[in-house]
Design a protein around this motif. Structure first.
Motif, short mmCIF file in Angstrom:
data_model
loop_
_atom_site.label_atom_id
_atom_site.label_comp_id
_atom_site.label_asym_id
_atom_site.label_seq_id
_atom_site.Cartn_x
_atom_site.Cartn_y
_atom_site.Cartn_z
N ASN A 93 -19.64 -6.29 4.95
CA ASN A 93 -20.00 -5.66 6.23
C ASN A 93 -18.80 -5.64 7.18
O ASN A 93 -18.91 -6.00 8.36
CB ASN A 93 -21.18 -6.38 6.88
N SER A 94 -17.67 -5.21 6.68
CA SER A 94 -16.43 -5.29 7.43
C SER A 94 -15.58 -4.04 7.25
O SER A 94 -15.89 -3.17 6.43
CB SER A 94 -15.63 -6.54 7.00
N THR A 95 -14.52 -3.98 8.02
CA THR A 95 -13.54 -2.90 7.92
C THR A 95 -12.19 -3.50 7.55
O THR A 95 -11.73 -4.44 8.21
CB THR A 95 -13.42 -2.14 9.25
N VAL A 96 -11.58 -2.95 6.50
CA VAL A 96 -10.25 -3.39 6.08
C VAL A 96 -9.36 -2.16 5.96
O VAL A 96 -9.72 -1.19 5.30
CB VAL A 96 -10.31 -4.14 4.73
N GLU A 97 -8.20 -2.22 6.61
CA GLU A 97 -7.21 -1.15 6.51
C GLU A 97 -5.87 -1.75 6.13
O GLU A 97 -5.39 -2.67 6.79
CB GLU A 97 -7.07 -0.41 7.84
N VAL A 98 -5.30 -1.22 5.04
CA VAL A 98 -3.94 -1.59 4.63
C VAL A 98 -3.18 -0.28 4.53
O VAL A 98 -3.34 0.47 3.57
CB VAL A 98 -3.93 -2.36 3.31
N VAL A 99 -2.36 -0.01 5.53
CA VAL A 99 -1.75 1.31 5.66
C VAL A 99 -0.26 1.18 5.97
O VAL A 99 0.19 0.18 6.53
CB VAL A 99 -2.44 2.14 6.77
N ASN A 100 0.48 2.19 5.55
CA ASN A 100 1.89 2.33 5.89
C ASN A 100 2.75 1.18 5.38
O ASN A 100 3.79 0.86 5.97
CB ASN A 100 2.07 2.46 7.41
N SER A 101 2.33 0.56 4.28
CA SER A 101 3.15 -0.52 3.70
C SER A 101 4.44 0.06 3.14
O SER A 101 4.46 1.17 2.58
CB SER A 101 2.38 -1.23 2.58
N THR A 102 5.52 -0.70 3.23
CA THR A 102 6.79 -0.27 2.66
C THR A 102 6.87 -0.57 1.17
O THR A 102 7.81 -0.13 0.50
CB THR A 102 7.97 -0.92 3.40
N GLY A 103 5.91 -1.31 0.64
CA GLY A 103 5.76 -1.56 -0.80
C GLY A 103 4.35 -1.22 -1.22
O GLY A 103 3.82 -0.16 -0.87
N ASN A 104 3.70 -2.13 -1.98
CA ASN A 104 2.30 -1.94 -2.37
C ASN A 104 1.35 -2.30 -1.24
O ASN A 104 1.63 -3.21 -0.45
CB ASN A 104 1.96 -2.84 -3.57
N GLY A 105 0.21 -1.62 -1.21
CA GLY A 105 -0.84 -2.07 -0.30
C GLY A 105 -1.35 -3.45 -0.71
O GLY A 105 -1.55 -4.33 0.12
N SER A 106 -1.58 -3.63 -2.00
CA SER A 106 -1.94 -4.94 -2.56
C SER A 106 -1.28 -5.07 -3.92
O SER A 106 -0.73 -4.10 -4.46
CB SER A 106 -3.46 -5.11 -2.67
N ASN A 107 -1.37 -6.28 -4.49
CA ASN A 107 -0.64 -6.53 -5.72
C ASN A 107 -1.42 -7.46 -6.63
O ASN A 107 -1.02 -8.58 -6.89
CB ASN A 107 0.74 -7.13 -5.39
#
Length: 209
Positions: A93-107
Motif C-alpha cells: 500500500n505504498s508508492t516507490v519511485e526509482v528514477v533518473n539513476s546513473t546506473g541501474n534502478g536496482s540490482n
C-alpha cells in the motif's frame, strides 16, 4: 551519510526525511553492513537524491537486509542506483519511485509488491532488476530505461496488476522490455493482469531458456 552497524535498523514512523547528496562527494546515502532493516511506516516519506553512489547499498555481508515500506513513500532520484545488493523489499500500500539513476534502478533485490504503485523509469542501465518479483493488485511502470525495463532471475508472479514497459533503449538482442534471466527464471501472469510492452528498441519479451 548513514552507515548501519550489525543488526541495526532505521525506522520512520509517520515521519518525513530527505537526503540530498549534491554536496556529499563520492558517497552512498544509506550503507548496510549486516542484518539491517529499513522500515517506512504510517504515511512516512523518504526521499534520497543526487548521490554519486547508491541510495541503498549493502557491502556483501551475511545477508538479512530488509526494506519494509508500508503505507508510505520511497523516492530515489538521480542517484547511481536505488536498491543495490540483495535486499528483501516488501512494499505494501505504498508508492516507490526509482528514477533518473546513473546506473541501474536496482540490482537483484527480491521485491514483494502488494496494493502499490512502483515506478522504475529513466534509469541509465536496467530499470527494475530483481531476483524474486511478486506483484499483486499493483501498478508497475518501467519506461525509458537504458538496457532492460524489468529483468529477474527467479520466480515472477503477477496477479491482478497493470505492468507498463515502454521505450527501453538497449541495443543488444537481450536488452528487452522484460527479460527472464537464466534458466531458473519463470513468470506466471494471471488473467486479471494487463501487460503493455511497447516501443522498445530491440526486444519486447526475452526468455533465456
Amino acid at each position: 551519510t548513514i552507515c548501519a552497524s550489525k543488526n541495526a535498523s532505521l525506522t520512520l514512523d509517520n515521519a518525513t526525511m530527505t537526503m540530498d547528496g549534491a554536496n556529499a562527494g563520492n558517497k552512498h546515502a544509506i550503507y548496510f553492513c549486516s542484518n539491517n532493516k529499513l522500515n517506512l511506516l504510517n504515511c512516512s516519506s523518504l526521499t534520497i537524491k543526487n548521490y554519486q553512489q547508491d541510495a541503498l547499498e549493502w557491502d556483501g555481508g551475511d545477508g538479512g537486509y530488509n526494506v519494509n515500506i508500508t503505507d508510505s513513500t520511497f523516492i530515489s532520484d538521480h542517484n547511481r542506483s536505488g536498491f543495490t545488493g540483495t535486499f528483501y523489499a516488501t512494499i505494501d500500500n505504498s508508492t516507490v519511485e526509482v528514477v533518473n539513476s546513473t546506473g541501474n534502478g536496482s540490482n537483484g533485490s527480491h521485491f514483494i509488491i502488494t496494493d502499490s504503485t512502483v515506478n522504475f523509469s529513466n534509469n541509465v542501465d536496467h530499470g527494475l532488476s530483481a531476483g524474486i518479483l511478486s506483484v499483486k493488485n499493483s501498478e508497475i511502470t518501467a519506461n525509458n530505461n537504458g538496457r532492460t525495463g524489468i529483468i529477474f532471475t527467479g520466480k515472477g508472479n503477477f496477479e491482478n496488476s497493470v505492468v507498463t514497459i515502454t521505450g527501453t533503449k538497449g541495443i543488444s538482442y537481450w536488452n528487452a522490455g522484460m527479460r527472464l534471466y537464466t534458466a531458473n527464471s519463470t513468470a506466471k501472469i494471471d488473467k486479471d493482469c494487463t501487460f503493455r510492452i511497447t516501443d522498445n528498441l530491440v526486444t519486447g519479451l526475452f526468455m533465456d531458456s
